[in-house]
Design an enzyme around this catalytic site. Sequence first.
Site, PDB file in Angstrom:
ATOM      1  N   CYS A  90       0.842  -1.192   0.000  1.00  0.00           N
ATOM      2  CA  CYS A  90       0.000   0.000   0.000  1.00  0.00           C
ATOM      3  C   CYS A  90       0.876   1.240   0.000  1.00  0.00           C
ATOM      4  O   CYS A  90       2.086   1.172   0.132  1.00  0.00           O
ATOM      5  CB  CYS A  90      -0.913   0.001   1.220  1.00  0.00           C
ATOM      6  SG  CYS A  90      -1.801  -1.550   1.456  1.00  0.00           S
TER       7      CYS A  90
ATOM      8  N   ARG B  25       1.437   1.530  -6.107  1.00  0.00           N
ATOM      9  CA  ARG B  25       1.636   0.631  -4.968  1.00  0.00           C
ATOM     10  C   ARG B  25       0.352  -0.071  -4.551  1.00  0.00           C
ATOM     11  O   ARG B  25       0.384  -0.991  -3.722  1.00  0.00           O
ATOM     12  CB  ARG B  25       2.187   1.411  -3.773  1.00  0.00           C
ATOM     13  CG  ARG B  25       3.535   2.039  -4.018  1.00  0.00           C
ATOM     14  CD  ARG B  25       3.989   2.784  -2.781  1.00  0.00           C
ATOM     15  NE  ARG B  25       4.258   1.871  -1.696  1.00  0.00           N
ATOM     16  CZ  ARG B  25       5.430   1.297  -1.448  1.00  0.00           C
ATOM     17  NH1 ARG B  25       6.452   1.553  -2.227  1.00  0.00           N
ATOM     18  NH2 ARG B  25       5.577   0.485  -0.432  1.00  0.00           N
TER      19      ARG B  25
ATOM     20  N   TRP C 162      -3.621  -1.890  -1.356  1.00  0.00           N
ATOM     21  CA  TRP C 162      -3.575  -3.172  -2.045  1.00  0.00           C
ATOM     22  C   TRP C 162      -4.035  -4.196  -1.020  1.00  0.00           C
ATOM     23  O   TRP C 162      -3.379  -4.435  -0.010  1.00  0.00           O
ATOM     24  CB  TRP C 162      -2.160  -3.478  -2.522  1.00  0.00           C
ATOM     25  CG  TRP C 162      -2.050  -4.753  -3.299  1.00  0.00           C
ATOM     26  CD1 TRP C 162      -2.373  -4.968  -4.603  1.00  0.00           C
ATOM     27  CD2 TRP C 162      -1.561  -6.009  -2.798  1.00  0.00           C
ATOM     28  NE1 TRP C 162      -2.121  -6.265  -4.951  1.00  0.00           N
ATOM     29  CE2 TRP C 162      -1.626  -6.933  -3.865  1.00  0.00           C
ATOM     30  CE3 TRP C 162      -1.088  -6.443  -1.564  1.00  0.00           C
ATOM     31  CZ2 TRP C 162      -1.226  -8.257  -3.726  1.00  0.00           C
ATOM     32  CZ3 TRP C 162      -0.692  -7.769  -1.420  1.00  0.00           C
ATOM     33  CH2 TRP C 162      -0.763  -8.657  -2.497  1.00  0.00           C
TER      34      TRP C 162
ATOM     35  N   ASN D 276       0.635   0.243   6.183  1.00  0.00           N
ATOM     36  CA  ASN D 276       1.097  -0.646   5.125  1.00  0.00           C
ATOM     37  C   ASN D 276       1.816  -1.806   5.781  1.00  0.00           C
ATOM     38  O   ASN D 276       2.625  -1.605   6.679  1.00  0.00           O
ATOM     39  CB  ASN D 276       2.045   0.110   4.190  1.00  0.00           C
ATOM     40  CG  ASN D 276       2.636  -0.787   3.120  1.00  0.00           C
ATOM     41  OD1 ASN D 276       2.094  -1.843   2.813  1.00  0.00           O
ATOM     42  ND2 ASN D 276       3.758  -0.382   2.557  1.00  0.00           N
ATOM     43  N   GLY D 277       1.519  -3.031   5.365  1.00  0.00           N
ATOM     44  CA  GLY D 277       2.198  -4.189   5.919  1.00  0.00           C
ATOM     45  C   GLY D 277       1.210  -5.227   6.427  1.00  0.00           C
ATOM     46  O   GLY D 277       0.009  -5.143   6.175  1.00  0.00           O
TER      47      GLY D 277
ATOM     48  N   GLU E 108       9.704 -14.995 -18.351  1.00  0.00           N
ATOM     49  CA  GLU E 108       9.402 -13.564 -18.206  1.00  0.00           C
ATOM     50  C   GLU E 108       8.346 -13.126 -19.205  1.00  0.00           C
ATOM     51  O   GLU E 108       7.457 -12.336 -18.882  1.00  0.00           O
ATOM     52  CB  GLU E 108      10.695 -12.755 -18.387  1.00  0.00           C
ATOM     53  CG  GLU E 108      10.523 -11.252 -18.320  1.00  0.00           C
ATOM     54  CD  GLU E 108      10.030 -10.732 -16.982  1.00  0.00           C
ATOM     55  OE1 GLU E 108       9.637  -9.546 -16.926  1.00  0.00           O
ATOM     56  OE2 GLU E 108      10.029 -11.493 -15.994  1.00  0.00           O
TER      57      GLU E 108
ATOM     58  N   LYS F 200       4.724 -11.499 -18.219  1.00  0.00           N
ATOM     59  CA  LYS F 200       4.237 -10.206 -18.717  1.00  0.00           C
ATOM     60  C   LYS F 200       2.844 -10.342 -19.325  1.00  0.00           C
ATOM     61  O   LYS F 200       1.970  -9.515 -19.095  1.00  0.00           O
ATOM     62  CB  LYS F 200       5.211  -9.641 -19.766  1.00  0.00           C
ATOM     63  CG  LYS F 200       6.493  -9.116 -19.200  1.00  0.00           C
ATOM     64  CD  LYS F 200       6.289  -7.834 -18.439  1.00  0.00           C
ATOM     65  CE  LYS F 200       7.023  -7.690 -17.170  1.00  0.00           C
ATOM     66  NZ  LYS F 200       7.291  -8.699 -16.246  1.00  0.00           N
TER      67      LYS F 200
ATOM     68  N   GLU G 233       0.258 -10.972 -16.571  1.00  0.00           N
ATOM     69  CA  GLU G 233       0.107  -9.824 -15.672  1.00  0.00           C
ATOM     70  C   GLU G 233      -0.849  -8.773 -16.226  1.00  0.00           C
ATOM     71  O   GLU G 233      -1.690  -8.257 -15.490  1.00  0.00           O
ATOM     72  CB  GLU G 233       1.472  -9.146 -15.442  1.00  0.00           C
ATOM     73  CG  GLU G 233       2.337  -9.789 -14.388  1.00  0.00           C
ATOM     74  CD  GLU G 233       3.634  -9.019 -14.201  1.00  0.00           C
ATOM     75  OE1 GLU G 233       3.998  -8.740 -13.054  1.00  0.00           O
ATOM     76  OE2 GLU G 233       4.293  -8.694 -15.216  1.00  0.00           O
TER      77      GLU G 233
ATOM     78  N   HIS H 139       6.990 -34.144 -22.152  1.00  0.00           N
ATOM     79  CA  HIS H 139       6.782 -34.704 -20.817  1.00  0.00           C
ATOM     80  C   HIS H 139       5.508 -34.181 -20.159  1.00  0.00           C
ATOM     81  O   HIS H 139       5.428 -34.126 -18.938  1.00  0.00           O
ATOM     82  CB  HIS H 139       7.998 -34.417 -19.936  1.00  0.00           C
ATOM     83  CG  HIS H 139       9.252 -35.062 -20.414  1.00  0.00           C
ATOM     84  ND1 HIS H 139       9.454 -36.419 -20.365  1.00  0.00           N
ATOM     85  CD2 HIS H 139      10.358 -34.540 -21.001  1.00  0.00           C
ATOM     86  CE1 HIS H 139      10.639 -36.708 -20.875  1.00  0.00           C
ATOM     87  NE2 HIS H 139      11.206 -35.587 -21.278  1.00  0.00           N
TER      88      HIS H 139
ATOM     89  N   LYS I 294       3.030  -2.538  -7.453  1.00  0.00           N
ATOM     90  CA  LYS I 294       4.398  -2.464  -7.942  1.00  0.00           C
ATOM     91  C   LYS I 294       5.422  -3.043  -6.966  1.00  0.00           C
ATOM     92  O   LYS I 294       6.260  -3.847  -7.326  1.00  0.00           O
ATOM     93  CB  LYS I 294       4.747  -0.998  -8.234  1.00  0.00           C
ATOM     94  CG  LYS I 294       6.127  -0.798  -8.839  1.00  0.00           C
ATOM     95  CD  LYS I 294       6.183  -1.390 -10.225  1.00  0.00           C
ATOM     96  CE  LYS I 294       7.539  -1.175 -10.874  1.00  0.00           C
ATOM     97  NZ  LYS I 294       7.650  -1.927 -12.128  1.00  0.00           N
TER      98      LYS I 294
END
Length: 608
Positions: free
Chosen positions: A2, A27, A74, A99-100, A481, A485, A488, A504, A603
């Site tokens: 947050c 955030r 968040w 935040n946390g 990656e 992307k 996301e 496999h 983020k």
Amino acid sequence: MCGIVGAIARRNVAKILLEGLSRLEYRGYDSSGMAVNNDDGVHAHRAVGKVQALKNKCEMVPLDGHIGIAHTRWATHGKPTEVNAHPHFSGDDLAIVHNGIIENHSLLRKELQDKGYVFKSETDTEVIVHLIFDELKNGTDLLTSVQAALLKLEGAFALAVTYKPEKERFVAARKGSPLVVGVGIEENFVASDQLALLHVTDQFIFLEEGDVVDVSRDQVVIYNTQGETQDRPISVFNHHLDSTDKGEFRHYMLKEIYEQPKVVSACLEGRISEDSVLTSCFGADSDFLKQVENIHIVACGTSYHAGMVAKHWIEELAGLPCSVEVASEYRYRKVAVPKNSLFLTISQSGETADTLAALKMAKQLGYLTTLAICNVPSSSLVRESDLALLTNAGTEIGVASTKAFTTQLTALLLTSVAIAVQHGLSAAKESELVRCMRGLPAHIDTALRQDGSIKMLADRFANKHNAIFLGRGTMYPIALEGALKLKEISYIHAEAYPAGELKHGPLALVDEEMPIITVVPNNNLLDKLKSNLQEVSARGGELYVFADLDTKFQEEIGITFTEVPKVPEILAPIVHTIPLQLLAYYVAVVKGTDVDQPRNLAKSVTVE
């Protein structure tokens, strides 16, 4: 994850807080809220959704005050609802933003309920504000009450608190989550990130672990965990470092993709000479390079993928064993540390909770030294590591990391070569690699010229729900990656596999509706990969191949070929990243998702 903003001034702080929240929205953007403390008491607005929803409320019913705290969320404990949005209150006079994660919140909630406290939200934050209020009932002031309440908390937090009777101060604290103090003239501020305050100050104090800060208009007094006052240096922000304006670009993500030639150049600047890597870039104490016998890389998410590429480079160039581990796994197992091991962390923000916790654990385990690859010089990770190599990517606003990733790879390549030189790499080979690195920004610029053709591909993904990415060698982490992307920001389910693993299990997923995106290395794995792709073609899979012309791939039925510039093999993972970033971006645009602020994400991951 947050974002927090707090302010005290002679002017109305409402606009300052709202602007700060807008700058912190990367955030968290599930909900937001703001409280101001004035002669009539503590008044608040809260809203679900982005900060604009809160701004709309404030336009309809303005808040006016000289002290205020604000928050963009968040969600962790409780869904994104107005009831769960911050600030949270105990009574009508005490408000907090936080935040946390408080790990012992359930036990504390039960104790407080037994005392008669009524909880209105599902959050762990409400526990903190009731604890502080409980201390205030003993006749102590706000600062002393906050300090006492914090001793009962287990977990990570950054917080700011305002109390109606104390109109000349607010109190803030941090443990495990970032918090910075902004210093002004007859006004002072706190925020989760200095970016939130650049419209009011460029002078900052970075709080250390366990600090509690008493903030008034004329002074900032910092206390450590023992309650002793502390002097912390003031840093001046260099406004020329980066720009937080989108400029001509539709989204921050696209702007940041296009900034990569510039920031990769900045990452290399001053760190390579005509023919060598300058070990001074690691700091005065660079003798560790000679002593390193093992490397242990720990990171999360995109940074973990960068570490996977670095493993290939380190073992190939230096001949040293290198392991790569997800930070959230590393910190919860018994770790065997080989002699003379380098502990290398990677983080864009330098505030990633799991990576920070892994670093603290590693410092007790007998590693030779700790090195951080990071983008934020003032971050906790940089401050707590023995050594740091900054990526110089500048501020990255888009939640999906782009330029932070390529500069991490660049910094890791520098590190790999520097270690290899101390372990037998010839001067001729070092000179060759340095020449390759010097050409990297131009190669990235060439890769960006495929923007138009990749944009045309995106329409084909509009109705897709799944995708598979394939790679081999250093291209497998790049495939990971690329898949990350795409998922996301477009919300298409995407997975990546080493191409040799298709048979496999994953081959069962391949049909005419499944796009298979492949990044092709032009090396000794090329023929093996072509055989793997024949397995896909034989089952009607829709192949999208990213490769240079020398690989002899051709556009044919079932295969869509996109050219990637031919580059030295050592640079291929970095350059092949670019078209996958563009593909994810344009697919997201076609699907109409929120590119810069995708759902459920934020983020900087400052919670476990």
